[in-house]
Scaffold this motif. Structure first.
Motif, mmCIF file in Angstrom:
data_model
loop_
_atom_site.group_PDB
_atom_site.id
_atom_site.type_symbol
_atom_site.label_atom_id
_atom_site.label_comp_id
_atom_site.label_asym_id
_atom_site.label_seq_id
_atom_site.Cartn_x
_atom_site.Cartn_y
_atom_site.Cartn_z
ATOM 1 N N TRP A 215 0.841 -1.200 0.000
ATOM 2 C CA TRP A 215 0.000 0.000 0.000
ATOM 3 C C TRP A 215 0.879 1.253 0.000
ATOM 4 O O TRP A 215 2.037 1.216 0.426
ATOM 5 N N PRO A 216 0.335 2.376 -0.474
ATOM 6 C CA PRO A 216 1.098 3.625 -0.495
ATOM 7 C C PRO A 216 1.101 4.292 0.869
ATOM 8 O O PRO A 216 0.132 4.223 1.622
ATOM 9 N N ASP A 217 2.201 4.942 1.185
ATOM 10 C CA ASP A 217 2.281 5.800 2.362
ATOM 11 C C ASP A 217 2.106 7.232 1.869
ATOM 12 O O ASP A 217 2.984 7.781 1.204
ATOM 13 N N TYR A 218 0.954 7.813 2.169
ATOM 14 C CA TYR A 218 0.631 9.151 1.695
ATOM 15 C C TYR A 218 1.209 10.215 2.630
ATOM 16 O O TYR A 218 1.681 9.922 3.729
ATOM 17 N N ILE A 264 7.816 3.867 -6.395
ATOM 18 C CA ILE A 264 6.912 4.843 -5.794
ATOM 19 C C ILE A 264 6.190 5.651 -6.863
ATOM 20 O O ILE A 264 4.988 5.937 -6.750
ATOM 21 N N VAL A 267 2.692 4.705 -8.278
ATOM 22 C CA VAL A 267 1.492 4.703 -7.435
ATOM 23 C C VAL A 267 1.077 6.142 -7.146
ATOM 24 O O VAL A 267 1.819 6.888 -6.497
ATOM 25 N N ALA A 270 1.710 8.394 -3.725
ATOM 26 C CA ALA A 270 2.597 7.710 -2.778
ATOM 27 C C ALA A 270 3.864 8.512 -2.530
ATOM 28 O O ALA A 270 4.486 9.027 -3.458
ATOM 29 N N LEU A 273 6.238 3.345 -0.165
ATOM 30 C CA LEU A 273 5.363 2.176 -0.207
ATOM 31 C C LEU A 273 5.683 1.290 0.987
ATOM 32 O O LEU A 273 6.803 1.303 1.502
#
Length: 305
Positions: A215-218, A264, A267, A270, A273
């Motif tokens: 999953w992306p880290d926003y 990255i 996505v 992001a 990730l």
């Protein structure tokens, strides 16, 4: 005075956000202010993270009527509920030990949330948590929902069953792909636990295989409490709630941060990730009596890749 541990500082520096993290440090305290006490008293749900007897980290939830979460004094939270017998943390929280747990309370209808971490012990049918950290959180990526409490005999009540595994079934993979919300539990190398929220448009969690999620880290508050823990201790637990049926999907495994710019860039939104390797799965149907409305997605959600 609140401080960051070495893992959090290392991630903040690598992300180039050490100054912002310094400003955010003011959002970490050791006591619950009056406005937060009122907030907790209004909630029917709180998410917990901690380790089982084997050392696996899990995330789970406790539910009850508003008022079941109380703050008898600014350094203590009392929860008038215990985990279900099928819950992966039931054993450790039902004993006289004092496990370290992380908690996050969210109010989807207003997109408010807060985290409280400390040591728990059982007294009768309640959990008492002596607090170490009280953390204010921003409302980004939280989907708006309203809840309805059901009761035994209602048409929406689902019989409680539990199944276990070591990888995601095809149906569980579909659940993860459709999720707009999950919760992640981590702990430092010293065992201090934390529970946090992750949200996005459906599809923001990728299922790369039955045992690998990404999953992306926003953009967030620059504290990097979750990623800082993972740098020191790769163990993690996920909770994926089904807002319509009350089923909970619990995953335990390990996670690491991906910093590769090319990966990255693929996505949307992001900044980094996170890849999570599934090692244990527990799915509990009928785990929650709460039912929730369809979501209004956060305006901060980037498009799913």
């Amino acid at each position: 005075m609140a401080t960051y541990h070495s893992g959090e500082i290392a991630v903040q520096e690598r992300a180039g956000l050490a100054r912002e993290a310094g400003y955010a440090l003011g959002g970490i305290g050791a006591t619950v202010p009056p406005v937060a006490r009122e907030f907790l008293a209004e909630q029917p749900l709180i998410v917990l993270g901690g380790s089982d007897r084997a050392g696996r980290i899990w995330a789970t939830q406790l539910t009850g009527p508003p008022g079941f979460i109380r703050v008898p004094d600014p350094r203590t939270v009392t929860i008038d509920a215990l985990p279900l017998p099928e819950d992966p943390l039931a054993d450790i929280l039902a004993t006289g030990s004092r496990p370290r747990i992380g908690m996050i309370a969210i109010e989807p209808a207003t997109r408010r949330r807060m985290r409280v971490n400390g040591r728990a012990h059982r007294e009768g049918d309640a959990l008492h948590v002596d607090l170490d950290q009280v953390i204010a959180n921003c409302p980004k990526y939280l989907q708006k929902r309203h809840y309805v409490e059901t009761r035994p005999g209602d048409d929406t009540t689902v019989a409680r069953t539990a199944v276990e595994g070591t990888e995601l079934t095809p149906a569980q993979q579909r659940t993860v792909r459709a999720a707009d919300t999950f919760f992640v539990a981590t702990a430092s190398d010293q065992g201090d636990a934390d529970a946090s929220h992750r949200g996005g448009n459906p599809g923001f969690v990728q299922v790369l295989s039955p045992t690998l999620l990404r999953w992306p880290d926003y953009t967030g508050n620059a504290m990097f409490l979750t990623l800082g823990n993972l740098l020191l201790n790769a163990s993690a637990g996920l909770l994926v709630p089904d807002w319509e049926t009350g089923t909970t999907l619990h995953l335990s495994g390990t996670a690491h941060t991906v910093w590769d710019p090319e990966e990255i860039a693929r996505v949307p939104g992001a900044q980094r990730l996170v890849e999570f390797t599934v090692e244990a799965v527990r799915e509990i149907t009928g785990a929650s009596p709460l039912r929730w409305s369809s979501p209004a997605y956060s305006r901060f959600n980037p498009p799913a890749g």
